[in-house]
Motif scaffolding. Structure first.
Motif, mmCIF file in Angstrom:
data_model
loop_
_atom_site.group_PDB
_atom_site.id
_atom_site.type_symbol
_atom_site.label_atom_id
_atom_site.label_comp_id
_atom_site.label_asym_id
_atom_site.label_seq_id
_atom_site.Cartn_x
_atom_site.Cartn_y
_atom_site.Cartn_z
ATOM 1 N N MET A 1 0.761 -1.289 0.023
ATOM 2 C CA MET A 1 0.060 -0.004 0.022
ATOM 3 C C MET A 1 0.776 1.079 0.115
ATOM 4 O O MET A 1 1.903 1.082 0.276
ATOM 5 C CB MET A 1 -0.728 0.128 1.040
ATOM 6 C CG MET A 1 -0.209 0.054 2.549
ATOM 7 S SD MET A 1 -1.155 -0.191 3.946
ATOM 8 C CE MET A 1 0.271 0.398 4.984
ATOM 9 N N ILE A 2 0.205 2.151 -0.482
ATOM 10 C CA ILE A 2 0.770 3.733 -0.362
ATOM 11 C C ILE A 2 0.143 4.616 0.582
ATOM 12 O O ILE A 2 -1.093 4.908 0.593
ATOM 13 C CB ILE A 2 0.790 4.315 -1.696
ATOM 14 C CG1 ILE A 2 1.349 3.381 -2.683
ATOM 15 C CG2 ILE A 2 1.622 5.690 -1.627
ATOM 16 C CD1 ILE A 2 0.690 3.519 -4.226
ATOM 17 N N VAL A 3 1.203 5.357 1.306
ATOM 18 C CA VAL A 3 0.632 6.257 2.224
ATOM 19 C C VAL A 3 1.042 7.385 1.540
ATOM 20 O O VAL A 3 2.293 7.906 1.421
ATOM 21 C CB VAL A 3 1.255 6.076 3.717
ATOM 22 C CG1 VAL A 3 0.916 7.352 4.760
ATOM 23 C CG2 VAL A 3 1.227 4.854 4.185
ATOM 24 N N VAL A 4 0.199 8.353 1.396
ATOM 25 C CA VAL A 4 0.095 9.687 0.610
ATOM 26 C C VAL A 4 0.276 10.860 1.746
ATOM 27 O O VAL A 4 -0.916 10.772 2.371
ATOM 28 C CB VAL A 4 -0.942 10.019 -0.380
ATOM 29 C CG1 VAL A 4 -0.480 11.290 -1.063
ATOM 30 C CG2 VAL A 4 -0.807 8.774 -1.569
ATOM 31 N N MET A 5 1.269 11.569 2.010
ATOM 32 C CA MET A 5 1.047 12.565 3.074
ATOM 33 C C MET A 5 0.858 13.700 2.365
ATOM 34 O O MET A 5 0.809 13.994 1.160
ATOM 35 C CB MET A 5 2.799 12.740 3.226
ATOM 36 C CG MET A 5 3.609 11.590 3.942
ATOM 37 S SD MET A 5 2.671 10.668 5.468
ATOM 38 C CE MET A 5 2.915 12.202 6.663
ATOM 39 N N LYS A 6 0.278 14.585 3.066
ATOM 40 C CA LYS A 6 -0.362 16.134 2.673
ATOM 41 C C LYS A 6 1.015 16.662 2.410
ATOM 42 O O LYS A 6 1.949 16.650 3.013
ATOM 43 C CB LYS A 6 -1.250 16.522 3.790
ATOM 44 C CG LYS A 6 -2.277 15.982 4.208
ATOM 45 C CD LYS A 6 -3.170 16.683 5.162
ATOM 46 C CE LYS A 6 -4.368 16.039 5.580
ATOM 47 N NZ LYS A 6 -5.232 16.343 6.683
ATOM 48 N N PRO A 7 0.551 17.646 1.310
ATOM 49 C CA PRO A 7 1.831 18.603 0.728
ATOM 50 C C PRO A 7 2.256 19.351 2.265
ATOM 51 O O PRO A 7 1.613 19.663 2.912
ATOM 52 C CB PRO A 7 1.137 19.752 -0.108
ATOM 53 C CG PRO A 7 -0.045 19.031 -0.681
ATOM 54 C CD PRO A 7 -0.601 17.923 0.659
ATOM 55 N N ASP A 13 6.382 14.043 10.832
ATOM 56 C CA ASP A 13 5.359 13.310 10.381
ATOM 57 C C ASP A 13 5.492 11.952 9.434
ATOM 58 O O ASP A 13 4.951 11.282 9.760
ATOM 59 C CB ASP A 13 4.280 14.272 9.462
ATOM 60 C CG ASP A 13 4.130 15.558 10.212
ATOM 61 O OD1 ASP A 13 3.683 15.310 11.475
ATOM 62 O OD2 ASP A 13 3.994 16.632 9.520
ATOM 63 N N ILE A 14 6.838 12.262 8.665
ATOM 64 C CA ILE A 14 6.979 11.146 7.904
ATOM 65 C C ILE A 14 7.742 10.006 8.719
ATOM 66 O O ILE A 14 7.205 8.815 8.413
ATOM 67 C CB ILE A 14 7.957 11.778 6.709
ATOM 68 C CG1 ILE A 14 7.050 12.521 5.748
ATOM 69 C CG2 ILE A 14 8.507 10.350 5.908
ATOM 70 C CD1 ILE A 14 8.196 13.314 4.919
ATOM 71 N N LYS A 15 8.427 10.558 9.678
ATOM 72 C CA LYS A 15 9.011 9.433 10.540
ATOM 73 C C LYS A 15 7.924 8.893 11.328
ATOM 74 O O LYS A 15 8.108 7.431 11.941
ATOM 75 C CB LYS A 15 10.065 10.074 11.299
ATOM 76 C CG LYS A 15 10.763 9.224 12.485
ATOM 77 C CD LYS A 15 11.922 9.595 13.400
ATOM 78 C CE LYS A 15 12.730 8.815 14.080
ATOM 79 N NZ LYS A 15 11.504 7.956 14.907
ATOM 80 N N HIS A 16 7.057 9.580 12.098
ATOM 81 C CA HIS A 16 6.018 8.968 12.421
ATOM 82 C C HIS A 16 5.291 7.684 11.847
ATOM 83 O O HIS A 16 5.134 6.515 12.206
ATOM 84 C CB HIS A 16 4.883 9.930 13.018
ATOM 85 C CG HIS A 16 3.843 9.285 13.759
ATOM 86 N ND1 HIS A 16 3.976 9.046 15.242
ATOM 87 C CD2 HIS A 16 2.543 9.393 13.590
ATOM 88 C CE1 HIS A 16 2.626 8.425 15.505
ATOM 89 N NE2 HIS A 16 1.697 8.591 14.643
ATOM 90 N N VAL A 17 4.925 8.135 10.631
ATOM 91 C CA VAL A 17 4.430 6.935 9.723
ATOM 92 C C VAL A 17 5.333 5.705 9.519
ATOM 93 O O VAL A 17 4.835 4.687 9.642
ATOM 94 C CB VAL A 17 3.840 7.634 8.423
ATOM 95 C CG1 VAL A 17 3.344 6.631 7.346
ATOM 96 C CG2 VAL A 17 2.807 8.491 8.687
ATOM 97 N N ALA A 56 -3.121 9.132 11.346
ATOM 98 C CA ALA A 56 -1.639 9.757 11.953
ATOM 99 C C ALA A 56 -1.692 11.133 11.333
ATOM 100 O O ALA A 56 -2.294 11.375 10.050
ATOM 101 C CB ALA A 56 -0.484 8.779 11.313
ATOM 102 N N PRO A 57 -0.876 12.035 11.886
ATOM 103 C CA PRO A 57 -0.891 13.303 11.423
ATOM 104 C C PRO A 57 -0.170 13.832 10.063
ATOM 105 O O PRO A 57 0.543 13.074 9.660
ATOM 106 C CB PRO A 57 -0.003 14.242 12.529
ATOM 107 C CG PRO A 57 0.026 13.170 13.576
ATOM 108 C CD PRO A 57 -0.081 11.930 13.079
#
Ligand code: PEP
Ligand code: MN
Length: 339
Positions: A1-7, A13-17, A56-57
């Motif tokens: 799966m792909i987690v798409v982060m908000k711009p 935030d990336i590390k948390h995911v 997640a944030p």
């Protein structure tokens, strides 16, 4: 799966995911795009709490990757991958078409240096040449081994060309990576999974040749092995497949170029030498490859094809290469590329 982060997602935030993904027993590949970051997660997705990641944030959405080849697919990364090769860092996969040429096998210092100089003068960016040769018969020339790698490195020092050479076995990967700029995995080894994994750990770009009876999906899954082992720099090389036809050594399916473009972001290089087996067919198929959207061609080129230790019949001369370059340039420009 792909987690798409908000711009605008921050590093934390990336590390948390990424930490969450690890907790669920998955492997992460973070891809930093031009406007947003995506985190591709591969592994057994039955263990995943999708909601936990979605909440997640700064996470925009979580979407499945449908293709069996995950990291190689356009679902994970829409921008074409550019791979910089050699001391001059030629960007393969960008606007420019890369021409790599050289003999099937390194035979002698004079042979490789003469060829390298001619390729450089013609405008090529890479020098190919096997030091370890995967020969169909055990009684034919098997290559110079490490001495051949040393000659290739000498040719690079003089010309600045990127060296492309094949590792036939796992134990050759390290020494090839030490001397070469791009490790070639040959058609016969496309499904040699330990070799793909070793190449994935070698820290140099890999030119992966399509197996002569491999499907497009198997080809991309072989690329996936290399990426999954930690190396995103995979160059796909179509070199022809085995069919019932006998007027060519292999049948060169150029339709794989648009088919791959629909599925993958990886650069595509065409080998019309093994793809036809006949030197006189190499120029026209090279032009067709560029017209069809290839990022480059890899050609067998020998100063004295009649006396080549291997694949002389499909090797063009430096003079033919030089003439071909001018024609390739015109075709490249016609399809909005440069050479
Ligand atoms: C080669 O590049 O000389 C070679 C052996 O190619 P393939 O693996 O495509 O047969
Ligand atoms: Mn060859």
């Amino acid at each position: 799966m792909i987690v798409v982060m908000k711009p605008g997602a921050a590093a934390e935030d990336i590390k948390h995911v990424v930490d969450l993904v690890h907790e669920f027993g998955l492997k992460d590949h973070v891809i930093y795009g031009t406007d947003r970051t995506v985190i591709a997660c591969v592994g057994d997705k039955r263990t995943v709490e999708k909601d936990a990641i979605e909440n997640a944030p700064m996470v925009e959405k979580v979407v499945p990757i449908l293709a069996p080849y995950k990291m190689a697919s356009l679902e994970v990364k829409r921008e074409k991958t550019k791979i910089c090769i050699g001391p001059e860092r030629f960007p393969l996969g960008g606007v420019k078409i890369g021409v790599i040429a050289g003999p099937c096998a390194v035979e002698s210092r004079e042979q490789i240096l003469t060829t390298a100089r001619a390729i450089k003068a013609a405008g090529g960016v890479g020098l190919r040449g096997g030091a370890f040769k995967p020969r169909t018969s055990p009684y034919t020339y098997q290559g110079m081994g490490k001495a051949g790698l040393e000659l290739l490195a000498e040719a690079r020092a003089e010309t600045g060309l990127a060296i492309v050479t094949e590792a036939v076995a796992v134990e050759q990967v390290e020494v090839c990576a030490e001397y070469a700029d791009v490790i070639q995995i040959g058609a016969r080894n496309m499904q040699h999974y330990p070799l793909l994994e070793a190449a994935g750990k070698a820290g140099k770009p890999v030119l992966l040749k399509r197996g002569m009876s491999a499907t497009l999906e198997e080809f991309l899954l072989a690329a996936e092995y290399i990426i999954n082992a930690g190396n995103p720099n995979v160059i796909l090389c179509e070199r022809g497949i085995r069919t019932f036809e006998t007027y060519v050594r292999n049948t060169l399916p150029l339709a794989i170029i648009p088919a791959l473009r629909e599925r993958t972001h990886l650069p595509i290089v065409i080998d019309p030498s093994h793809g036809t087996g006949h030197a006189h067919m190499v120029p026209s198929m090279s032009l067709a490859a560029v017209a069809t959207g290839a990022d480059g061609v890899i050609l067998e080129c020998h100063p004295d094809p009649e006396r080549a230790t291997s694949d002389g019949a499909q090797s063009i001369t430096p003079q033919t290469l030089n003439e071909l370059m001018g024609r390739l340039k015109r075709v490249a420009e016609a399809v909005d590329r440069e050479l």
